[in-house]
Design a protein around this motif. Structure first.
Motif, PDB file in Angstrom:
ATOM      1  N   ASN A   1       0.853  -1.184   0.000  1.00 21.09           N
ATOM      2  CA  ASN A   1       0.000   0.000   0.000  1.00 21.09           C
ATOM      3  C   ASN A   1       0.887   1.232   0.000  1.00 21.09           C
ATOM      4  O   ASN A   1       1.776   1.362   0.841  1.00 21.09           O
ATOM      5  N   TYR A   2       0.622   2.123  -0.939  1.00 23.61           N
ATOM      6  CA  TYR A   2       1.346   3.389  -1.008  1.00 23.61           C
ATOM      7  C   TYR A   2       0.973   4.237   0.201  1.00 23.61           C
ATOM      8  O   TYR A   2      -0.194   4.315   0.573  1.00 23.61           O
ATOM      9  N   VAL A   3       1.964   4.873   0.816  1.00 24.30           N
ATOM     10  CA  VAL A   3       1.718   5.700   1.997  1.00 24.30           C
ATOM     11  C   VAL A   3       1.818   7.185   1.651  1.00 24.30           C
ATOM     12  O   VAL A   3       0.869   7.932   1.835  1.00 24.30           O
ATOM     13  N   THR A   4       2.973   7.618   1.146  1.00 29.73           N
ATOM     14  CA  THR A   4       3.170   9.038   0.856  1.00 29.73           C
ATOM     15  C   THR A   4       4.438   9.242   0.047  1.00 29.73           C
ATOM     16  O   THR A   4       5.206   8.315  -0.182  1.00 29.73           O
ATOM     17  N   THR A   5       4.657  10.497  -0.327  1.00 34.39           N
ATOM     18  CA  THR A   5       5.886  10.924  -0.984  1.00 34.39           C
ATOM     19  C   THR A   5       6.548  11.979  -0.115  1.00 34.39           C
ATOM     20  O   THR A   5       5.869  12.881   0.390  1.00 34.39           O
ATOM     21  N   LEU A   6       7.850  11.852   0.063  1.00 36.98           N
ATOM     22  CA  LEU A   6       8.631  12.830   0.809  1.00 36.98           C
ATOM     23  C   LEU A   6       9.522  13.568  -0.173  1.00 36.98           C
ATOM     24  O   LEU A   6      10.139  12.950  -1.049  1.00 36.98           O
ATOM     25  N   ASN A   7       9.610  14.876  -0.041  1.00 38.51           N
ATOM     26  CA  ASN A   7      10.454  15.684  -0.920  1.00 38.51           C
ATOM     27  C   ASN A   7      11.560  16.328  -0.110  1.00 38.51           C
ATOM     28  O   ASN A   7      11.308  16.920   0.941  1.00 38.51           O
ATOM     29  N   GLU A   8      12.801  16.203  -0.592  1.00 35.66           N
ATOM     30  CA  GLU A   8      13.931  16.846   0.056  1.00 35.66           C
ATOM     31  C   GLU A   8      14.897  17.306  -1.031  1.00 35.66           C
ATOM     32  O   GLU A   8      15.581  16.487  -1.659  1.00 35.66           O
ATOM     33  N   GLU A   9      14.904  18.605  -1.258  1.00 41.96           N
ATOM     34  CA  GLU A   9      15.724  19.223  -2.302  1.00 41.96           C
ATOM     35  C   GLU A   9      15.545  18.502  -3.627  1.00 41.96           C
ATOM     36  O   GLU A   9      14.431  18.407  -4.122  1.00 41.96           O
ATOM     37  N   LYS A  10      16.591  17.948  -4.207  1.00 39.03           N
ATOM     38  CA  LYS A  10      16.475  17.312  -5.526  1.00 39.03           C
ATOM     39  C   LYS A  10      16.003  15.863  -5.443  1.00 39.03           C
ATOM     40  O   LYS A  10      15.770  15.234  -6.462  1.00 39.03           O
ATOM     41  N   TYR A  11      15.842  15.331  -4.238  1.00 40.32           N
ATOM     42  CA  TYR A  11      15.414  13.940  -4.058  1.00 40.32           C
ATOM     43  C   TYR A  11      13.934  13.862  -3.715  1.00 40.32           C
ATOM     44  O   TYR A  11      13.386  14.745  -3.066  1.00 40.32           O
ATOM     45  N   ARG A  12      13.291  12.783  -4.159  1.00 41.66           N
ATOM     46  CA  ARG A  12      11.898  12.496  -3.820  1.00 41.66           C
ATOM     47  C   ARG A  12      11.849  11.026  -3.433  1.00 41.66           C
ATOM     48  O   ARG A  12      12.446  10.192  -4.108  1.00 41.66           O
ATOM     49  N   SER A  13      11.173  10.711  -2.350  1.00 41.14           N
ATOM     50  CA  SER A  13      11.076   9.325  -1.899  1.00 41.14           C
ATOM     51  C   SER A  13       9.627   8.898  -1.798  1.00 41.14           C
ATOM     52  O   SER A  13       8.804   9.616  -1.239  1.00 41.14           O
ATOM     53  N   GLY A  14       9.328   7.731  -2.337  1.00 42.34           N
ATOM     54  CA  GLY A  14       8.019   7.122  -2.167  1.00 42.34           C
ATOM     55  C   GLY A  14       8.096   6.115  -1.034  1.00 42.34           C
ATOM     56  O   GLY A  14       9.109   5.431  -0.877  1.00 42.34           O
ATOM     57  N   ILE A  15       7.043   6.044  -0.242  1.00 39.99           N
ATOM     58  CA  ILE A  15       6.987   5.116   0.888  1.00 39.99           C
ATOM     59  C   ILE A  15       5.792   4.186   0.681  1.00 39.99           C
ATOM     60  O   ILE A  15       4.684   4.640   0.408  1.00 39.99           O
ATOM     61  N   TRP A  16       6.036   2.867   0.802  1.00 40.03           N
ATOM     62  CA  TRP A  16       5.000   1.844   0.703  1.00 40.03           C
ATOM     63  C   TRP A  16       5.042   0.980   1.955  1.00 40.03           C
ATOM     64  O   TRP A  16       6.106   0.746   2.522  1.00 40.03           O
TER      65      TRP A  16
END
Length: 135
Positions: free
Chosen positions: A93-108
């Motif tokens: 299940n997808y939880v959220t996306t985190l943004n930090e400067e040039k990086y983006r992280s998806g959390i499942w």
């Protein structure tokens, strides 16, 4: 009654809480991953299950590609499979996306057949995989 009110507030505000996510429909509170992120997640999980190094490094950042050899990837995939039993049924299940400067992280959130849960974080840079973490 309070639980229902909180659910309604959460569902109605979910597009604002999860920047890169959206509610599937106005009456549904499930969150969907941005299309590109979901495709990357599906590909990486398939690579883990089948221990396929070429699939694992497809569409990855240069540092991610060179960080591990095919042999070390297969060993890591085998350890994860042993710990999580990826060959059996599991759901993500997808939880959220985190943004930090040039990086983006998806959390499942992965829920295994035995009920065990782990979080998977996939970090992207310019739509290429830059990191994969089991939390």
């Amino acid at each position: 009654m309070l639980k229902r009110a909180l659910l309604i507030v959460l569902c109605s505000s979910s597009p604002f809480i999860f920047q890169s996510a959206w509610a599937a429909s106005s009456g549904d509170c499930s969150i969907s991953a941005p299309d590109h992120s979901q495709k990357q997640f599906d590909r990486l999980m398939t690579a883990l299950v089948h221990k396929d190094f070429n699939l694992w490094t497809e569409n990855a950042d240069t540092q991610f590609t060179t960080a591990a050899s095919a042999q070390s990837f297969k060993e890591m995939a085998a350890r994860l499979d042993e710990k999580l039993d990826l060959q059996k049924h599991w759901t993500a299940n997808y939880v959220t996306t985190l943004n930090e400067e040039k990086y983006r992280s998806g959390i499942w959130r992965l829920t295994m057949a035995n009920g065990q849960q782990v979080l998977i974080q996939i970090t992207f840079i310019h739509h290429k995989v830059a990191g994969f973490h089991v939390l």
